[in-house]
Design a protein around this motif. Structure first.
Motif, PDB file in Angstrom:
ATOM      1  N   VAL A  38       0.829  -1.206   0.000  1.00 43.80           N
ATOM      2  CA  VAL A  38       0.000   0.000   0.000  1.00 43.80           C
ATOM      3  C   VAL A  38       0.867   1.261   0.000  1.00 43.80           C
ATOM      4  O   VAL A  38       0.580   2.233  -0.706  1.00 43.80           O
ATOM      5  N   ALA A  39       1.947   1.242   0.783  1.00 42.39           N
ATOM      6  CA  ALA A  39       2.846   2.395   0.829  1.00 42.39           C
ATOM      7  C   ALA A  39       3.478   2.645  -0.546  1.00 42.39           C
ATOM      8  O   ALA A  39       3.610   3.804  -0.978  1.00 42.39           O
ATOM      9  N   LEU A  43       3.059   5.905  -2.860  1.00 39.08           N
ATOM     10  CA  LEU A  43       4.238   6.617  -3.335  1.00 39.08           C
ATOM     11  C   LEU A  43       4.227   6.762  -4.851  1.00 39.08           C
ATOM     12  O   LEU A  43       4.630   7.806  -5.394  1.00 39.08           O
ATOM     13  N   LEU A  44       3.757   5.743  -5.547  1.00 40.82           N
ATOM     14  CA  LEU A  44       3.748   5.743  -7.018  1.00 40.82           C
ATOM     15  C   LEU A  44       2.339   5.942  -7.567  1.00 40.82           C
ATOM     16  O   LEU A  44       2.031   5.457  -8.662  1.00 40.82           O
ATOM     17  N   GLN A  45       1.495   6.662  -6.843  1.00 38.83           N
ATOM     18  CA  GLN A  45       0.100   6.789  -7.249  1.00 38.83           C
ATOM     19  C   GLN A  45      -0.063   7.485  -8.601  1.00 38.83           C
ATOM     20  O   GLN A  45      -1.026   7.203  -9.333  1.00 38.83           O
TER      21      GLN A  45
END
Length: 390
Positions: A38-39, A43-45
């Motif tokens: 999820v992190a 971060l790469l959304q």
């Protein structure tokens, strides 16, 4: 043979406690791994979100592309036609919305001016007692506030410009993801399957086939539901003589792709427009139309259209949308239900898979037009690597 001597410390712990402890640390490790995933997504959304949108668009266009290919169209022409169809539909919607706004603009100005005067008269009466002078004072104070905070407003405008750049980058990723998955989705999935150990490739492939079938079914069902909702609201708005009926329908159409939340927001917009421009009684009637359309969707469309293709309980939908909204806002609400439906189908398919089964012979692959699969030595039991169908 001598049996190993049991550790008295371990034996002193009850069996149930040992099982609970073993389960607990494995559960915590799994949760930690999911948290890392999820992190990374957060971060790469800017890359992940457009990629997922591209997959959804591809799931919508893949059946149409496959239909054209089954009727003798070349793959490149089928993909190009499917993509152009989306562009044409969006362009027609934009032209119709723009035309109606221009046509209704004089009427909107007259109705808005009349309603503002009525509202001012209401405010001047008891128990409000707000006069025109006080309203003018409040407007002057608001103008002064804007002038004082002009720097922060300009900073927000700069951030909006940066957001526009990110939106264009995301659109670029969406377009290329859609095109390449439609053209070469099977080979891409084959490469993904080969990442996993040989023993698990067949199970992973079966899960991917089932997940893709569920995703395409979900998107088609949502499209039918969105069109039906939009038509129902537009017909009700036209019957009430509401302005901006087509723009309201477009909002309802796109809002229907966000289960529960989208329907509520779109309904509120329709009722507010009716209240502002037509008064209280038309707004109440519009509210009734929205409720009827939503009940039709919940109790008729979804049960008959979804069937066994997307097995997600309504409670799972509500909790999933709520969790998605909490984690990622509107984006999380949009992806929550297709994610839950796809993962649910993949888990069931992986659990039901047996060695020697060929996923390309299952219903998940019936819509595929490309039967070329890799059955090399690295594929135990002759399991196909084809997954995403184009």
């Amino acid at each position: 043979m001598l049996r190993p001597q049991a550790d008295p410390v371990v034996e002193a712990v009850p069996t149930g406690m040992r099982i609970a402890g073993a389960f607990s640390w494995r559960f915590l490790v799994t949760v930690a791994a999911l948290a890392v995933v999820v992190a990374l997504v957060v971060l790469l959304q800017d890359i992940v979100v457009p990629f997922l949108v591209g997959l959804l668009v591809c799931a919508l266009l893949a059946p149409f592309s496959a239909f054209l290919q089954r009727h003798g169209w070349p793959k490149w022409l089928s993909v190009l036609t499917a993509c152009l169809a989306v562009v044409v539909v969006l362009g027609v919607l934009a032209l119709v919305v723009t035309a109606q706004i221009r046509y209704d603009l004089p009427t909107l100005e007259r109705r808005l001016s009349s309603n503002v005067q009525t509202f001012q008269t209401l405010l001047a009466t008891e128990p409000f007692g707000i006069t025109s002078a006080q309203v003018t004072k409040y407007l002057a104070e608001a103008t002064k506030f804007l002038q004082t905070h002009v720097a922060s407003i300009l900073s927000g405008a700069a951030e909006a410009g940066s957001g526009l750049v990110h939106a264009l980058e995301g659109l670029f990723i969406v377009v290329f993801t859609t095109i390449f998955v439609l053209v070469d989705g099977r080979r891409i999935w084959s490469w993904v399957v080969r990442i996993f150990p040989r023993r698990s490739r067949g199970r992973i492939d079966a899960a991917g086939q089932a997940g893709w079938k569920t995703l395409t079914s979900f998107i088609r069902v949502q499209l039918v539901v969105a069109v039906t909702d939009a038509l129902g609201i537009v017909i009700g708005a036209l019957a009430l003589g509401l302005p901006l009926a087509v723009p309201i329908g477009v909002i309802v159409f796109f809002g229907a792709f966000v289960p529960v939340v989208g329907a509520i927001v779109a309904g509120i917009v329709a009722v507010l427009i009716a209240l502002v421009f037509n008064g209280l009684v038309p707004a109440l009637i519009m509210l009734g139309v929205v409720v009827v359309v939503q009940q039709l969707e919940s109790h008729v469309l979804h049960p008959f259209l979804t069937g066994s293709a997307v097995r997600v309980h309504p409670l799972g939908v509500v909790l999933g949308v709520t969790a998605g909204t909490t984690i990622a806002g509107v984006v999380g609400a949009f992806f929550a239900v297709p994610f839950i439906a796809t993962v649910n189908a993949m888990v069931h398919a992986a659990a039901d898979w047996r060695p020697g089964e060929d996923p390309s012979d299952t219903p998940a692959a019936e819509d595929s037009d490309d039967r070329e699969v890799d059955r090399g030595e690295s594929d135990p039991g002759g399991v196909a690597h084809g997954g995403v169908q184009s």
